[in-house]
Write a protein that holds these residues in place. Sequence first.
Motif, PDB file in Angstrom:
ATOM      1  N   GLY A  88       0.786  -1.224   0.000  1.00 64.43           N
ATOM      2  CA  GLY A  88       0.000   0.000   0.000  1.00 64.43           C
ATOM      3  C   GLY A  88       0.820   1.276   0.000  1.00 64.43           C
ATOM      4  N   MET A  89       1.984   1.260  -0.660  1.00 61.26           N
ATOM      5  CA  MET A  89       2.889   2.410  -0.627  1.00 61.26           C
ATOM      6  C   MET A  89       3.163   2.953  -2.030  1.00 61.26           C
ATOM      7  N   ALA A  90       2.177   2.882  -2.930  1.00 61.67           N
ATOM      8  CA  ALA A  90       2.396   3.293  -4.320  1.00 61.67           C
ATOM      9  C   ALA A  90       2.895   4.727  -4.441  1.00 61.67           C
ATOM     10  N   GLY A  91       2.314   5.630  -3.668  1.00 62.25           N
ATOM     11  CA  GLY A  91       2.705   7.027  -3.748  1.00 62.25           C
ATOM     12  C   GLY A  91       3.986   7.346  -3.008  1.00 62.25           C
ATOM     13  N   LEU A  92       4.519   6.387  -2.287  1.00 61.61           N
ATOM     14  CA  LEU A  92       5.751   6.597  -1.522  1.00 61.61           C
ATOM     15  C   LEU A  92       6.986   6.125  -2.281  1.00 61.61           C
ATOM     16  N   ARG A  93       6.774   5.412  -3.380  1.00 64.01           N
ATOM     17  CA  ARG A  93       7.796   5.062  -4.352  1.00 64.01           C
ATOM     18  C   ARG A  93       9.008   4.358  -3.777  1.00 64.01           C
ATOM     19  N   ILE A  94       8.900   3.056  -3.628  1.00 63.33           N
ATOM     20  CA  ILE A  94      10.049   2.269  -3.191  1.00 63.33           C
ATOM     21  C   ILE A  94       9.904   0.820  -3.671  1.00 63.33           C
ATOM     22  N   GLY A  95      10.994   0.287  -4.196  1.00 62.93           N
ATOM     23  CA  GLY A  95      11.006  -1.089  -4.678  1.00 62.93           C
ATOM     24  C   GLY A  95      12.441  -1.587  -4.714  1.00 62.93           C
ATOM     25  N   TYR A  96      12.631  -2.814  -5.187  1.00 63.02           N
ATOM     26  CA  TYR A  96      13.988  -3.356  -5.237  1.00 63.02           C
ATOM     27  C   TYR A  96      14.101  -4.452  -6.274  1.00 63.02           C
ATOM     28  N   ILE A  97      15.344  -4.718  -6.661  1.00 63.90           N
ATOM     29  CA  ILE A  97      15.625  -5.883  -7.494  1.00 63.90           C
ATOM     30  C   ILE A  97      16.637  -6.761  -6.767  1.00 63.90           C
ATOM     31  N   VAL A  98      16.554  -8.058  -7.061  1.00 66.82           N
ATOM     32  CA  VAL A  98      17.503  -9.046  -6.556  1.00 66.82           C
ATOM     33  C   VAL A  98      18.212  -9.624  -7.777  1.00 66.82           C
ATOM     34  N   ALA A  99      19.533  -9.567  -7.776  1.00 68.89           N
ATOM     35  CA  ALA A  99      20.292 -10.046  -8.935  1.00 68.89           C
ATOM     36  C   ALA A  99      21.716 -10.372  -8.517  1.00 68.89           C
ATOM     37  N   GLN A 100      22.488 -10.910  -9.436  1.00 70.34           N
ATOM     38  CA  GLN A 100      23.889 -11.192  -9.154  1.00 70.34           C
ATOM     39  C   GLN A 100      24.629  -9.880  -8.861  1.00 70.34           C
ATOM     40  N   PRO A 101      25.559  -9.887  -7.922  1.00 70.06           N
ATOM     41  CA  PRO A 101      26.294  -8.657  -7.600  1.00 70.06           C
ATOM     42  C   PRO A 101      26.912  -7.984  -8.825  1.00 70.06           C
ATOM     43  N   GLU A 102      27.403  -8.782  -9.773  1.00 68.03           N
ATOM     44  CA  GLU A 102      27.989  -8.206 -10.980  1.00 68.03           C
ATOM     45  C   GLU A 102      26.930  -7.487 -11.802  1.00 68.03           C
ATOM     46  N   ARG A 103      25.735  -8.040 -11.832  1.00 72.22           N
ATOM     47  CA  ARG A 103      24.638  -7.397 -12.560  1.00 72.22           C
ATOM     48  C   ARG A 103      24.215  -6.107 -11.855  1.00 72.22           C
ATOM     49  N   ILE A 104      24.155  -6.142 -10.526  1.00 70.49           N
ATOM     50  CA  ILE A 104      23.833  -4.939  -9.755  1.00 70.49           C
ATOM     51  C   ILE A 104      24.875  -3.856 -10.033  1.00 70.49           C
ATOM     52  N   LYS A 105      26.158  -4.225 -10.004  1.00 73.16           N
ATOM     53  CA  LYS A 105      27.231  -3.253 -10.239  1.00 73.16           C
ATOM     54  C   LYS A 105      27.157  -2.667 -11.643  1.00 73.16           C
ATOM     55  N   SER A 106      26.732  -3.473 -12.616  1.00 73.02           N
ATOM     56  CA  SER A 106      26.641  -2.970 -13.991  1.00 73.02           C
ATOM     57  C   SER A 106      25.612  -1.852 -14.100  1.00 73.02           C
ATOM     58  N   ILE A 107      24.642  -1.861 -13.196  1.00 73.84           N
ATOM     59  CA  ILE A 107      23.616  -0.813 -13.191  1.00 73.84           C
ATOM     60  C   ILE A 107      24.054   0.363 -12.327  1.00 73.84           C
ATOM     61  N   THR A 108      24.506   0.063 -11.104  1.00 71.64           N
ATOM     62  CA  THR A 108      24.861   1.146 -10.179  1.00 71.64           C
ATOM     63  C   THR A 108      26.116   1.898 -10.602  1.00 71.64           C
ATOM     64  N   SER A 109      26.896   1.331 -11.513  1.00 74.34           N
ATOM     65  CA  SER A 109      28.055   2.063 -12.018  1.00 74.34           C
ATOM     66  C   SER A 109      27.648   3.161 -12.981  1.00 74.34           C
ATOM     67  N   LYS A 110      26.390   3.131 -13.407  1.00 71.45           N
ATOM     68  CA  LYS A 110      25.900   4.113 -14.380  1.00 71.45           C
ATOM     69  C   LYS A 110      24.766   4.989 -13.851  1.00 71.45           C
TER      70      LYS A 110
END
Length: 372
Positions: A237-259
Amino acid sequence: MGSLSLAPSLALAAKENLHSYHPKSRLKEYIPAFSYDEARLVAKLNANENPYGPSPKVVKAISESVSSGNRYGHGEAKILIEMIAEKEGVTPEHIMMGPGSSDLLEKTAFVQFMEGGNIVSADPAYMSIMRTAQALGATWKPTPLTLDYQHDLDAMAKEVDSDTKLVYVCNPNNPTGSITDPSKLKAFCSKTSEKVPVFVDEAYLEFLDDPEANSVVGLVAEGKDVIVARTFSKIHGMAGLRIGYIVAQPERIKSITSKVRSTMGLCVTSLNGAIASMSEQSFLANCRKMNTECREYTASEISSLGYDIIPSNTSFMIFPIAMEGQPFLKGMYDEGVGVRVFNIDDKPWCRVSMGTMGEMQQFVETFKKITA
């Protein structure tokens, strides 16, 4: 009224006041050709929002954290990431936070399709990641759902080629509300991820009676190149509060957070609300129960009128209607009931979100009046 098959078909014919998702897509959306004040809706059933949330404990946590609004929420983000990692059976390095799962879909697309390529998905599907991919110059390879509205995994596997940069699966699927067999999906993700990353959007997973049994998140812990998205927008029930997450391999996470940034885009208030909601299992269970009751009531009422509803596992349902989409949409909004209308295979379909029981009764009565 006979059921409308979602078997393979040609591209949809263009219609006035239809928003095109893609020339090849079987799905388009009717955009209201009229002005309306959403605040005046007596039943807002057009955005798959949870009418019961956020929980009182979440509201309290958010209220108490407002005074910390002058500080960044990096500490709170760390706490929440650790809680999520423990829940999902992975390390904190496997987690990336964002302001809603749609934001994370789009960030993944930006990283994966900077140099073009193609994305494979079902059709109809939730289009956020495909739209972003196409805007970056990628091509979309849509694969029709099976006749029982599951992902056609065999057909999707055949679409993967040397230019494929990502495979997208929305399960349960939006806008159909249908679910794909978990054992088949896990096998598909395991095998396909050896060639290309597979992104599984589980935004509506927690509306299922046994969400863990239907999740593919365990594949991440096994080392598979699978990305799983979850959100606090739906059952929490937090649609307007805007929060979510992804679960993935650390290398995949780094490929996104590096950009792109991760926790920098999150509010300290939303983070504290999400932390509180993580322990609100009784609230979530009650939301699931009331959602099911409303869904069963609405399905029974609409089915009794002769309409064929796709069996839903989510907080919404969709079914073909027997009148033109734009007059139907205007009629519902004029009566204060907001819904979405899609065009699938050149036929109008109504997608209605589950509200409170009173709101669903209002929807049914208004639907009867407009379609009489």
